[in-house]
Design an enzyme around this catalytic site. Structure first.
Site, PDB file in Angstrom:
ATOM      1  N   LYS B  76       0.923  -1.434  -0.167  1.00 40.87           N
ATOM      2  CA  LYS B  76      -0.320  -0.375   0.228  1.00 40.87           C
ATOM      3  C   LYS B  76       1.079   1.361  -0.350  1.00 40.87           C
ATOM      4  O   LYS B  76       1.954   1.477   1.007  1.00 40.87           O
ATOM      5  CB  LYS B  76      -0.835   0.013   1.568  1.00 40.87           C
ATOM      6  CG  LYS B  76      -2.384   1.152   1.467  1.00 40.87           C
ATOM      7  CD  LYS B  76      -2.840   0.802   2.508  1.00 40.87           C
ATOM      8  CE  LYS B  76      -4.144   1.802   2.508  1.00 40.87           C
ATOM      9  NZ  LYS B  76      -4.861   1.395   3.546  1.00 40.87           N
ATOM     10  N   SER B 151      -9.833   1.409   2.710  1.00 37.99           N
ATOM     11  CA  SER B 151      -8.675   2.205   1.727  1.00 37.99           C
ATOM     12  C   SER B 151      -7.604   1.103   0.996  1.00 37.99           C
ATOM     13  O   SER B 151      -7.225   2.327  -0.613  1.00 37.99           O
ATOM     14  CB  SER B 151      -8.409   3.126   2.382  1.00 37.99           C
ATOM     15  OG  SER B 151      -7.659   2.641   2.847  1.00 37.99           O
ATOM     16  N   SER B 175     -10.036  -1.139   6.485  1.00 38.80           N
ATOM     17  CA  SER B 175      -9.282  -0.742   5.136  1.00 38.80           C
ATOM     18  C   SER B 175      -8.420  -2.012   4.689  1.00 38.80           C
ATOM     19  O   SER B 175      -8.220  -1.692   3.637  1.00 38.80           O
ATOM     20  CB  SER B 175      -8.710   0.686   5.218  1.00 38.80           C
ATOM     21  OG  SER B 175      -9.072   1.445   5.454  1.00 38.80           O
TER      22      SER B 175
END
Lengths: 100, 481
Positions: B76, B151, B175
């Site tokens: 990420k 996310s 997330s």
């Protein structure tokens, strides 16, 4: 409690948060923050008279390390990534009211 | 590209496959497929090939590389990678190259894993659809008209479609788990403090935790074992060794007591097919010898309200550092205060500004106790209620996400509707407990469904045993088109 947010509230909070919002952004946020805070006030429905607040989920104490010197970040590498640098320092516009 | 991490690592360690070939294959898949998906902000092709050659050289010289030998891992883009752009999908950090690397990434590399790219996210991890990225949305590999969740949507989509067997994300209110559910992969939020956050760009520090994505429960356990364990660079890191998970994975659930959380399963807005999947997972656990009962965790319903005061409050403080001085964007002004405010207005997107404003308001004079203080007290109630449930039960189950993947744009105009996507996942963050999402079949329209397994602090071993049984009891899982 009354969760109605006014345009003046939003302008005040934007100043606290150091955000130079446009007029349109202030207008949008006035409505949106009101709606979100109205939902958030559901927390007020719970009786928490005797309840201590939780700031952190683990029962942890501060962590100390030995006072031993060790390498830190490389100054030049850090300054290369800064928007502006001069003489081995970050360069910023004037902060106090001195002559530019 | 459907090999598991365990298969890849075994073949590379045995000298049957070259890490370079594995990485080239995955880079090829990214080259062909990511134009349509936009899972990546930055593909680390040169770095990945160099790392692969290093692993191959180790094998050739007779050394046995670590448990992730030659396995591509997506990161990420809020995990710092020295010299490699790290943006948080924000204009304010566009082009910034960190001077240090996150502990989790160093551990992946030390185990022979190959970071292969930085994946898209909702800006600063604020969102549930990856639509809040400044660089454009990621699409769901099962249906490009739908969101991958968020996310960590880029990592979830990349692992689902086979760009890498493993991925890392961060989970502040769901997330990792929610995009895992929407993309049909496994996603884990470990206990707060189990995984070092050194080098994770902070969103809400009392809630943030890094966790793995994988296509199987076994692979997720493998990656968690590598990244977990004490790190002196993170003062919130628990002083215990990494949990041993793969050794207990096949211990089964015979005799375990599992609770089905009513407030999260019967909640308004839970799609009937999702609730049915949780019931089916419960039947699967019973067949394997567990007892499953419905359990009420009353304060769980207040999780969202508390979370959307606490997380923005912490974010407003953490994001004060983006002031145009030390990194990233600067928009000039005649004095420093004007420069700060102009930089922040130009650099942050609408959702980040909304959260900063919400948090600043909740912390401001006159409102602090009614909003932030009350939310912190509700947080205590949530912890108490879950701990009470764990007096009776070894683990809990619920939906991960109330719905399957929604269409792009469906919730962008209504921030509150987007926030409600996190209703089932936020309680574990508020409590600091462990939780994970396991794929469990698909809805009528072919979209994947996820079942959440919740466990107390440091309950990862029992959580993975339950997850492993659910995975094997699951009906045919959705496969990306």
């Amino acid at each position: 409690m009354d969760a109605r947010i006014t345009r003046a509230d939003v302008e005040h909070v934007a100043h606290l948060a150091r955000l130079a919002l446009t007029d349109e952004e202030i207008g949008d946020l006035t409505g949106q923050l009101g709606t979100i805070l109205e939902h958030a006030t559901q927390v007020s429905a719970l009786d928490t008279g005797e309840v201590a607040p939780t700031a952190h989920p683990l029962p942890m104490m501060n962590v100390f390390r030995g006072d031993d010197p060790r390498p830190c970040l490389d100054r030049d590498e850090v300054l290369t990534e800064a928007p502006a640098a001069e003489d081995g320092r970050f360069r910023v516009p004037r902060i106090l009211g001195e002559a530019p | 590209m459907s090999d598991t991490a365990l298969e890849v690592a075994a073949a590379v360690r045995a000298g049957e496959r070259k890490a370079r070939e594995v990485v080239e294959e995955h880079l090829g898949a990214i080259e062909t497929g990511d134009g349509a998906l936009h899972a990546f902000n930055h593909v680390m092709a040169d770095e990945a090939l160099a790392a692969a050659d290093k692993v191959d050289a180790e094998v050739a010289s007779g050394d046995v590389p670590g448990t992730l030998a030659g396995v591509p891992v997506v990161l990420k883009d809020n995990l710092c990678t020295r010299g490699v752009p790290t943006t948080c999908s924000s204009r304010i950090l566009e082009g910034w190259r960190p001077p240090y690397t996150a502990t989790v990434v160093e551990r992946v590399v030390a185990a022979g894993g190959i970071p292969i790219g930085k994946t898209n996210l909702d800006e600063f991890a604020m969102g549930s659809s990856t639509e809040n990225s400044a660089f454009g949305a990621t699409r769901n590999p099962h249906d490009p008209a739908r969101v991958p969740g968020g996310s960590s949507g880029g990592s979830a989509a990349a692992v689902a479609v086979g760009f890498a067997p493993l991925g890392l994300g961060s989970d502040t209110g769901g997330s990792v788990r929610q995009p895992a559910s929407l993309c049909g992969v496994v996603g884990v939020k470990p206990t707060y403090g189990v995984v070092s956050r050194y080098g994770l760009i902070a969103f809400a520090s009392s809630l943030d935790q890094i966790g793995p994505f994988a296509r199987t429960v076994d692979d997720a356990a493998l990656l968690l074992e590598v990244i977990a364990g004490n790190d002196p660079m993170d003062s919130t890191s628990i002083a215990s060794p990494a949990p041993q998970l793969r050794g207990v994975l096949d211990d089964g659930v015979d005799g375990l007591r599992i609770g089905l959380v009513e407030e999260l399963t019967d909640a308004e807005g839970v799609q009937p097919e999702v609730a049915a999947a949780v019931d089916d997972a419960a039947r699967g656990l019973e067949k394997a010898g567990a007892t499953v009962e419905r359990i009420s965790v009353p304060s769980a319903s207040y999780g969202i309200s508390a979370y959307y005061l606490i997380a923005p409050a912490e974010a407003s403080s953490n994001l004060a550092r983006y002031d145009g001085v030390r990194y990233g964007l600067r928009v000039d002004g005649e004095d420093a205060a004007t420069m700060n405010a102009r930089t922040r207005d130009a650099g942050f997107g609408p959702e980040v500004k909304r959260r900063i404003m919400l948090g600043t308001y909740a912390l401001s004079a006159g409102y602090y106790d009614a909003y932030y203080g009350q939310a912190q007290r509700v947080r205590t109630l949530i912890i108490r209620d879950f701990n009470r449930a764990y007096d009776t039960f070894d683990a809990l189950i619920s939906p991960t996400s109330p719905t399957t993947a929604f269409e792009l744009g469906a919730k962008t105009a209504d921030p509150l509707a987007m926030y409600l996507s996190d209703v089932c996942t936020v309680p574990s963050n508020l409590a600091g407990h462990a939780a994970m999402s396991v794929p469990f079949g698909k809805a009528e329209d072919g979209l994947p469904i996820g079942v959440q397994v919740l466990a107390p602090a440091l309950g990862e071993p029992v959580m993975f045993r339950v997850a492993n049984v659910i995975e094997h009891a699951a009906p045919e899982t959705a496969v990306p088109a």
